[in-house]
Design an enzyme around this catalytic site. Structure first.
Site, PDB file in Angstrom:
ATOM      1  N   HIS A  16      39.585  43.995  32.775  1.00  0.00           N
ATOM      2  CA  HIS A  16      38.507  44.360  33.329  1.00  0.00           C
ATOM      3  C   HIS A  16      37.650  43.668  33.093  1.00  0.00           C
ATOM      4  CE1 HIS A  16      35.590  47.318  32.835  1.00  0.00           C
ATOM      5  NE2 HIS A  16      34.722  47.201  33.423  1.00  0.00           N
ATOM      6  N   HIS A  18      35.502  41.982  36.460  1.00  0.00           N
ATOM      7  CA  HIS A  18      33.944  42.225  37.777  1.00  0.00           C
ATOM      8  C   HIS A  18      34.042  40.590  38.191  1.00  0.00           C
ATOM      9  CE1 HIS A  18      32.967  46.485  37.976  1.00  0.00           C
ATOM     10  NE2 HIS A  18      33.263  45.967  36.024  1.00  0.00           N
ATOM     11  N   HIS A 196      35.901  53.514  35.954  1.00  0.00           N
ATOM     12  CA  HIS A 196      35.051  53.520  35.100  1.00  0.00           C
ATOM     13  C   HIS A 196      34.538  55.144  34.551  1.00  0.00           C
ATOM     14  CE1 HIS A 196      34.716  49.581  35.928  1.00  0.00           C
ATOM     15  NE2 HIS A 196      33.105  49.191  35.808  1.00  0.00           N
ATOM     16  N   GLU A 199      31.392  55.121  29.972  1.00  0.00           N
ATOM     17  CA  GLU A 199      30.637  53.877  29.741  1.00  0.00           C
ATOM     18  C   GLU A 199      29.225  54.158  29.262  1.00  0.00           C
ATOM     19  OE1 GLU A 199      29.321  50.805  33.083  1.00  0.00           O
ATOM     20  OE2 GLU A 199      28.873  49.191  31.139  1.00  0.00           O
ATOM     21  N   ASP A 277      34.583  41.903  31.650  1.00  0.00           N
ATOM     22  CA  ASP A 277      33.389  43.542  32.271  1.00  0.00           C
ATOM     23  C   ASP A 277      33.194  41.801  33.753  1.00  0.00           C
ATOM     24  OD1 ASP A 277      32.384  45.781  33.519  1.00  0.00           O
ATOM     25  OD2 ASP A 277      30.654  46.165  31.142  1.00  0.00           O
ATOM     26  N   ASP A 278      31.457  41.571  32.664  1.00  0.00           N
ATOM     27  CA  ASP A 278      30.759  40.593  34.332  1.00  0.00           C
ATOM     28  C   ASP A 278      30.451  39.322  32.910  1.00  0.00           C
ATOM     29  OD1 ASP A 278      30.108  42.394  36.295  1.00  0.00           O
ATOM     30  OD2 ASP A 278      30.039  43.642  34.719  1.00  0.00           O
TER      31      ASP A 278
HETATM   32  N1  ADE Z   1      29.813  46.758  37.678  1.00  0.00           N
HETATM   33  C1  ADE Z   1      30.211  45.922  37.152  1.00  0.00           C
HETATM   34  N2  ADE Z   1      30.205  45.852  36.574  1.00  0.00           N
HETATM   35  C2  ADE Z   1      29.719  46.862  35.324  1.00  0.00           C
HETATM   36  C3  ADE Z   1      29.717  48.043  34.574  1.00  0.00           C
HETATM   37  N3  ADE Z   1      30.060  47.955  32.988  1.00  0.00           N
HETATM   38  N4  ADE Z   1      29.430  49.551  35.082  1.00  0.00           N
HETATM   39  C4  ADE Z   1      29.952  49.665  35.695  1.00  0.00           C
HETATM   40  N5  ADE Z   1      29.740  49.310  37.235  1.00  0.00           N
HETATM   41  C5  ADE Z   1      30.038  47.477  37.125  1.00  0.00           C
HETATM   42 ZN    ZN Z   2      33.041  46.964  34.782  1.00  0.00          ZN
END
Ligand code: ADE
Ligand code: ZN
Length: 335
Positions: A16, A18, A196, A199, A277-278
């Site tokens: 996971h 991005h 996703h 969340e 994630d990011d």
């Molecule tokens: N795009 C990038 N990060 C995300 C996340 N945590 N949830 C949904 N879309 C995303």
């Molecule tokens: Zn994500």
């Protein structure tokens, strides 16, 4: 051996990530200058200072603005290469990268430009670092299903280069079922499916993603824990969940890591994995996620081995690919 060294030595898969979320402010500014793109910040420091999020949407607004610095194949190549190098340092042996083509095609960047740059980095990462990877095309759920179908048409000549599709962006108000037909089409085309769900959205979205989209892995899924019957199903069917602890705190899904439900998820027998994630926005790559959640929840080393093992087994790699990583994992665990 200190805990961070132990974590880094565990062979693991990141499931996971991005790739646009690995764009560090320094690279964002370099690319923006090179490409003549205006950014909504005066400096790298100002960008970092702006990364104080209220919720998923307040993050996404900045994430899409940052992605505006990416224009050329070379930009996507450099972005992904920087991620692979960083992940390799953390002991990642395999990564499944999400990318958001609609964010780029909407700005006039060709689908092929994005794919070519990412693929070049993937090839080089395998050759130079030994890190294997797959690409997962994500549909943006704040856009329509018709838009997702148009994106699938862009992807159609390149399906041999894309392993799976996912669903991301603003979750609340965009239930998975809105994308049922496009996911069915992707499945018929031989693509693997993830989404996703759970969340910010309720457990019903997780159920819907499983039952109506037919996904094989749940991205996040932490809110599934509110529905014990759903949890039983996820355990019984061994559906992996790609949990992202630092993201969850930064986006206020949990007030702090000590109140994260990851340890309870493990105790319930869920196939939990830990991911970043990011990472450029949430304060850490995969090993930092492992370290901080381990310290906050008092996880022991055998829990960390379980999380790493889950990631390898939950990946879209073959058993033959997994075998040497799993053997190496058990060796580190025993040492
Ligand atoms: N795009 C990038 N990060 C995300 C996340 N945590 N949830 C949904 N879309 C995303
Ligand atoms: Zn994500």
């Amino acid at each position: 051996m200190d805990l961070m060294t132990f974590i880094r030595r565990l062979p693991k898969a990141e499931l996971h990530i991005h790739i646009e979320g690995s764009l560090e402010p320094e690279m964002m500014f370099d690319l923006a200058r090179r490409n003549g793109v205006a950014l909504p910040y005066a400096s790298v420091e100002a960008a970092r200072a702006a990364y104080a999020f209220e919720d998923l949407q307040s993050f996404l607004d900045l994430y899409y603005a940052g992605a505006g610095a990416l224009l050329h194949g070379q930009d996507f190549y450099e972005l992904a290469m920087a991620y692979f190098r960083r992940a390799h340092e953390d002991g990642v042996v395999h990564a499944e990268l999400f990318f958001d083509p609609q964010t780029h095609t909407a700005r006039g960047v060709a689908f092929e430009t994005v794919l070519d740059g990412l693929e070049q980095a993937a090839t080089e990462a395998k050759a130079q670092l030994g890190v294997s990877s797959r690409l997962i095309l994500c549909f943006l759920r704040h856009l329509s299903e018709a838009d997702a179908f148009a994106t699938l048409e862009h992807a159609r000549p390149h399906l041999h280069r894309i392993h799976a599709v996912g669903l991301d962006s603003s979750e609340l108000g965009h239930p998975p079922a809105e994308f049922e037909r496009v996911f069915a089409c992707c499945r018929d085309l031989g693509l693997r499916l993830v989404a996703h769900a759970g969340e910010e959205g309720p457990p019903e979205y997780v159920r819907e993603a499983l039952d109506r989209l037919g996904i094989e892995r749940v991205d996040h899924g932490v809110r599934a824990m509110e529905d014990p019957v759903l949890v039983d199903k996820l355990v019984r069917e061994r559906v992996p969940l790609t949990v992202c602890p630092l993201s969850n705190v930064r986006l206020r899904v949990f007030p702090d890591l000590a109140r994260h439900n990851l340890k309870r998820m493990l105790a319930r027998g869920l196939c939990v994995t830990v991911n970043s994630d990011d990472p450029a926005y949430f304060g850490g790559y995969i090993a930092q996620n492992f370290l901080e959640i381990a310290l906050a929840l008092n996880l022991d080393r055998s829990d960390l081995v379980t999380l790493a093992r889950n990631s390898l087994q939950a990946s879209f790699t073959t058993r033959a690919e997994q075998a040497p990583w799993l053997a190496q994992l058990e060796a580190v665990a025993e040492a």
